[in-house]
Scaffold this active site. Sequence first.
Site, PDB file in Angstrom:
ATOM      1  N   ASP A 194      45.041  37.494  34.744  1.00 56.88           N
ATOM      2  CA  ASP A 194      46.453  37.755  34.464  1.00 56.88           C
ATOM      3  C   ASP A 194      47.339  36.674  35.069  1.00 56.88           C
ATOM      4  O   ASP A 194      48.559  36.683  34.880  1.00 56.88           O
ATOM      5  CB  ASP A 194      46.866  39.156  34.931  1.00 56.88           C
ATOM      6  CG  ASP A 194      46.632  39.397  36.413  1.00 56.88           C
ATOM      7  OD1 ASP A 194      46.175  38.463  37.104  1.00 56.88           O
ATOM      8  OD2 ASP A 194      46.902  40.521  36.882  1.00 56.88           O
ATOM      9  N   SER A 195      46.721  35.720  35.773  1.00 59.59           N
ATOM     10  CA  SER A 195      47.444  34.519  36.204  1.00 59.59           C
ATOM     11  C   SER A 195      47.967  33.733  35.023  1.00 59.59           C
ATOM     12  O   SER A 195      48.787  32.821  35.196  1.00 59.59           O
ATOM     13  CB  SER A 195      46.519  33.633  37.044  1.00 59.59           C
ATOM     14  OG  SER A 195      45.284  33.422  36.378  1.00 59.59           O
ATOM     15  N   ASP A 212      41.057  40.513  33.072  1.00 57.03           N
ATOM     16  CA  ASP A 212      41.886  41.245  34.028  1.00 57.03           C
ATOM     17  C   ASP A 212      42.614  42.408  33.360  1.00 57.03           C
ATOM     18  O   ASP A 212      43.147  42.267  32.243  1.00 57.03           O
ATOM     19  CB  ASP A 212      42.931  40.315  34.640  1.00 57.03           C
ATOM     20  CG  ASP A 212      42.527  39.791  36.003  1.00 57.03           C
ATOM     21  OD1 ASP A 212      41.665  40.406  36.659  1.00 57.03           O
ATOM     22  OD2 ASP A 212      43.085  38.752  36.421  1.00 57.03           O
ATOM     23  N   LYS A 246      38.279  43.423  35.219  1.00 56.69           N
ATOM     24  CA  LYS A 246      38.555  43.322  36.649  1.00 56.69           C
ATOM     25  C   LYS A 246      39.832  44.075  36.964  1.00 56.69           C
ATOM     26  O   LYS A 246      40.802  43.990  36.205  1.00 56.69           O
ATOM     27  CB  LYS A 246      38.685  41.865  37.100  1.00 56.69           C
ATOM     28  CG  LYS A 246      38.945  41.723  38.613  1.00 56.69           C
ATOM     29  CD  LYS A 246      38.845  40.283  39.074  1.00 56.69           C
ATOM     30  CE  LYS A 246      40.060  39.478  38.694  1.00 56.69           C
ATOM     31  NZ  LYS A 246      41.294  39.926  39.405  1.00 56.69           N
ATOM     32  N   GLU A 254      42.439  45.373  40.469  1.00 54.62           N
ATOM     33  CA  GLU A 254      42.770  45.161  41.872  1.00 54.62           C
ATOM     34  C   GLU A 254      42.859  46.483  42.614  1.00 54.62           C
ATOM     35  O   GLU A 254      43.171  47.519  42.022  1.00 54.62           O
ATOM     36  CB  GLU A 254      44.100  44.405  41.990  1.00 54.62           C
ATOM     37  CG  GLU A 254      44.066  43.011  41.400  1.00 54.62           C
ATOM     38  CD  GLU A 254      45.393  42.267  41.575  1.00 54.62           C
ATOM     39  OE1 GLU A 254      46.295  42.805  42.260  1.00 54.62           O
ATOM     40  OE2 GLU A 254      45.524  41.161  41.033  1.00 54.62           O
ATOM     41  N   GLU A 286      40.109  37.582  47.875  1.00 53.11           N
ATOM     42  CA  GLU A 286      41.087  36.496  47.747  1.00 53.11           C
ATOM     43  C   GLU A 286      41.972  36.391  48.983  1.00 53.11           C
ATOM     44  O   GLU A 286      42.428  37.394  49.532  1.00 53.11           O
ATOM     45  CB  GLU A 286      41.981  36.718  46.521  1.00 53.11           C
ATOM     46  CG  GLU A 286      43.052  35.637  46.363  1.00 53.11           C
ATOM     47  CD  GLU A 286      43.863  35.744  45.096  1.00 53.11           C
ATOM     48  OE1 GLU A 286      44.760  34.904  44.894  1.00 53.11           O
ATOM     49  OE2 GLU A 286      43.595  36.658  44.298  1.00 53.11           O
TER      50      GLU A 286
END
Length: 289
Positions: free
Chosen positions: A67-68, A106, A136, A138, A205
């Site tokens: 999602d960056s 993501d 993925k 978070e 991270e």
Amino acid sequence: MSTTFQLDTSTSRANPTPAPMKRLTVPAIRQRKQGGLTAEPIVMLTAYTARQAQLLDPHCDILLVGDSLGQVIYGLPSSVPVTLDLMAAHGAAVVRGSYHSVVIVDMPFGTYEASPEQAFASAARLLKETGCAGIKLEGGEAMAPTVAFLTQRGIPVMGHVGLTPQAVNVLGGYNARGRSEAEAAKIVRDAQALADAGAFAIVVEGVVEPIAVAVTEAVPCPVIGIGGSARCDGQVLVTEDMLGMFERVPRFVKRYEAIGDIISGAAARYAAEVRSRTFPGIEQTYQPK
């Protein structure tokens, strides 16, 4: 045989091409770590387009459609505004452009936190529309029930602990995590909870090195570091940071090229030739009627 898509550079179109099934699998990635050790570190980079995937795929084990892309592709201030529609579109492009790497997509902010059921609906859509191998998300202990819910229903999950960019508003920035004993212990507990819930791998991270090592040693699944430690089971970087596409990058990033300077220089030379009417080839390719 499976069908992948190769980009025809002469037409800039992705054409379906039969190719032998060579793609790595989630179980193969998980099995890289045996008895707490990973003999061959896992190579992971971000990818957002079909052409980028083609160039990275032969060298990677995992391609992450991160999602960056919110910041890298769309110039957004963070990954928070990224939508499921964007992730689905870019995820499908990366799957089309690759045949070897495991493609993970993501889950964007707001598409999985409310309930395991919401997470399943979002993840199922991504798998259906992109053809990716897994997703993925978070979060640590709080997300463990969701990870278990997804894995029990056939959706492979990669976890993400430490600095979690989607929580930037709560964290107050992108500073390294784990500097206090309490926070360090929580990051390790978060990773253990995700592993116990069935995560096949975990990204850690932006943590100080002793915490990255502690997480790697604490869980049976592969731990992939970004700004952590070379002793993790693998490494991931944002490809554009690694290639030097931006003037500023995180301190832990090694620039392997200065692609931004190369592109800017090429554009400057092109502009100079156009403005001086010395642009080559026009006389040979264009004949006015």
